[in-house]
Design an enzyme around this catalytic site. Structure first.
Site, PDB file in Angstrom:
ATOM      1  N   GLU A  57      10.937  11.416  30.578  1.00  0.00           N
ATOM      2  CA  GLU A  57      11.442  10.033  30.549  1.00  0.00           C
ATOM      3  C   GLU A  57      12.599   9.972  29.571  1.00  0.00           C
ATOM      4  OE1 GLU A  57      10.264   5.596  29.094  1.00  0.00           O
ATOM      5  OE2 GLU A  57       8.620   6.756  29.940  1.00  0.00           O
ATOM      6  N   HIS A 206       8.396   2.561  35.293  1.00  0.00           N
ATOM      7  CA  HIS A 206       8.871   2.220  33.951  1.00  0.00           C
ATOM      8  C   HIS A 206       8.733   0.715  33.765  1.00  0.00           C
ATOM      9  CE1 HIS A 206      11.806   1.414  30.723  1.00  0.00           C
ATOM     10  NE2 HIS A 206      11.515   2.633  30.317  1.00  0.00           N
ATOM     11  N   ASP A 337      11.607   9.585  25.606  1.00  0.00           N
ATOM     12  CA  ASP A 337      12.242   8.268  25.691  1.00  0.00           C
ATOM     13  C   ASP A 337      13.573   8.246  24.934  1.00  0.00           C
ATOM     14  OD1 ASP A 337      12.527   5.746  26.690  1.00  0.00           O
ATOM     15  OD2 ASP A 337      10.930   4.819  25.526  1.00  0.00           O
TER      16      ASP A 337
END
Length: 379
Positions: A57, A206, A337
């Protein structure tokens, strides 16, 4: 607006969950936790210093997306400052510093989900092609991608998913919360789900911001003195709302039969399960009886059969162990992230986690290799 306020604004308006979540915990904090042995953590980290990593991600933006999803020029400047739109040397440098071998790129929330019609279709295609012609071509092996889809046009979204997978080698798609107040269990999106199954690629759920009505009821306040630092937006986003929003969508998809209609559908969720480890037994036990006659399998079995979980922006060892109590280690994948969380801090954290080397390899890269049919590039 000062830097502190703009830091809040960037998170509030789609910058990402990692910024606030990661500030709360670090590998050093874990070492000081009562009952933890810092020397053992250091020894484990040394043992596993050679772990390869795939980040599942990892966020990017472009000038067009920054303009579309930002409130003003100051907001754009801040997002550029943290490296959101950098897909070159800075990003590669951060990956190298943390030992992150591959980033699977996905577009900054809400991506193009608020753009209807042909404009949304064209923008999604253009964003996908920009990745192929840009960082994927320039840095072979270092970047993969999830497709951006024009989800307000589901048939076109299914076609773009197929094109991006077959022609450009994309690994699946990533969505960002509700699509015009509908989730993926809505019949409108069955063409997308059906195509994902046919292509044997996953969809990453998400978070996205709530619909206006939900925001007003759940998160807004009439007391303006409590909104100067964007408290309401952060409350609805990375501070709480995002994680509930994703988990709600997951339970909807199970409860309303998505995985009975599409038993081979693969779903990924981030942020160490978006609260799932804490709520798992409550969800499974309380939703079991009312769905016994309407679903083909027990509720908990769908989490085991159809879901993968990533660690994005939640480098918390206790939470990882709780997740592994309910979800197989074969279904957990590493993520950072980036750029809303520091790559090196998260890879350093995971190197020190006390798990068998085989399990750590699964989480760090092997599960992603298996799910996506890819390999970490040989150094």
């Amino acid at each position: 607006m000062g830097r502190r306020g703009f830091l809040a604004a960037s998170t509030a308006l789609g910058a990402g969950a990692g910024l606030s979540a990661y500030a709360a915990v670090s590998a050093a904090d874990e070492d000081r936790t009562p009952g933890k042995d810092p020397d053992k953590t250091a020894d484990i980290a040394l043992r596993d210093r050679d772990l390869p990593f795939i980040g599942t991600e990892e966020t990017f933006s472009t000038p067009t997306l920054l303009k579309l999803n930002s409130i003003n020029q100051d907001h754009i400047a801040f997002l550029e400052e943290i490296g959101l739109s950098d897909l070159g040397k800075r990003r590669i440098g951060d990956m190298d510093a943390g030992g992150l071998d591959v980033q699977i790129l996905s577009a900054h929330t809400p991506s193009v989900q608020n753009v209807p019609g042909q404009r949304g279709i064209d923008l999604a295609h253009r964003l996908n092609r920009q990745l192929v012609d840009g960082p994927i071509a320039k840095y072979p092996g270092r970047f993969k991608a999830f497709a951006t889809l024009p989800l307000q046009s589901p048939e076109a979204a299914a076609d773009e998913l197929e094109r991006s997978v077959r022609e450009d080698g994309f690994l699946g798609a990533l969505t960002n919360g509700h699509i015009t107040k509908k989730y993926l269990d809505h019949p409108d999106f069955e063409p997308v789900l059906e195509r994902a199954v046919a292509l044997d690629v996953p969809i990453y759920l998400h978070p996205g911001y709530p619909a206006d009505e939900v925001f007003k009821i759940y998160y807004s306040t009439t007391r303006s003195e409590y909104t100067k630092e964007f408290q309401d937006y952060i409350f609805s986003g990375s501070g709480y709302g995002w994680h509930q929003e994703v988990l709600t969508q997951c339970v909807r998809m199970i409860t309303y039969g998505v995985f009975d209609r599409f038993p081979k559908l693969k779903i990924i969720i981030g942020h160490m399960g978006e609260g799932l480890p804490f709520y798992y037994e409550r969800i499974v036990n309380d939703m079991g009886e009312p769905t016994e006659d309407s679903l083909e399998k027990p509720v908990g079995q769908y989490f085991k059969d159809n879901f993968w979980i990533t660690t994005s922006a939640f480098p918390q060892t206790e939470l990882l162990h709780l997740l592994l109590k309910y979800i197989s280690v074969d279904r957990v994948m590493f993520a950072t992230d980036y750029p809303f969380a520091n790559i090196k801090e998260q890879t350093d954290w995971f190197r020190g986690v006390d798990l068998p080397r085989e399990d750590k390899e699964k989480i760090a890269f092997r599960n992603a290799e298996k799910l996506f049919g890819m390999k970490v590039p040989v150094k």
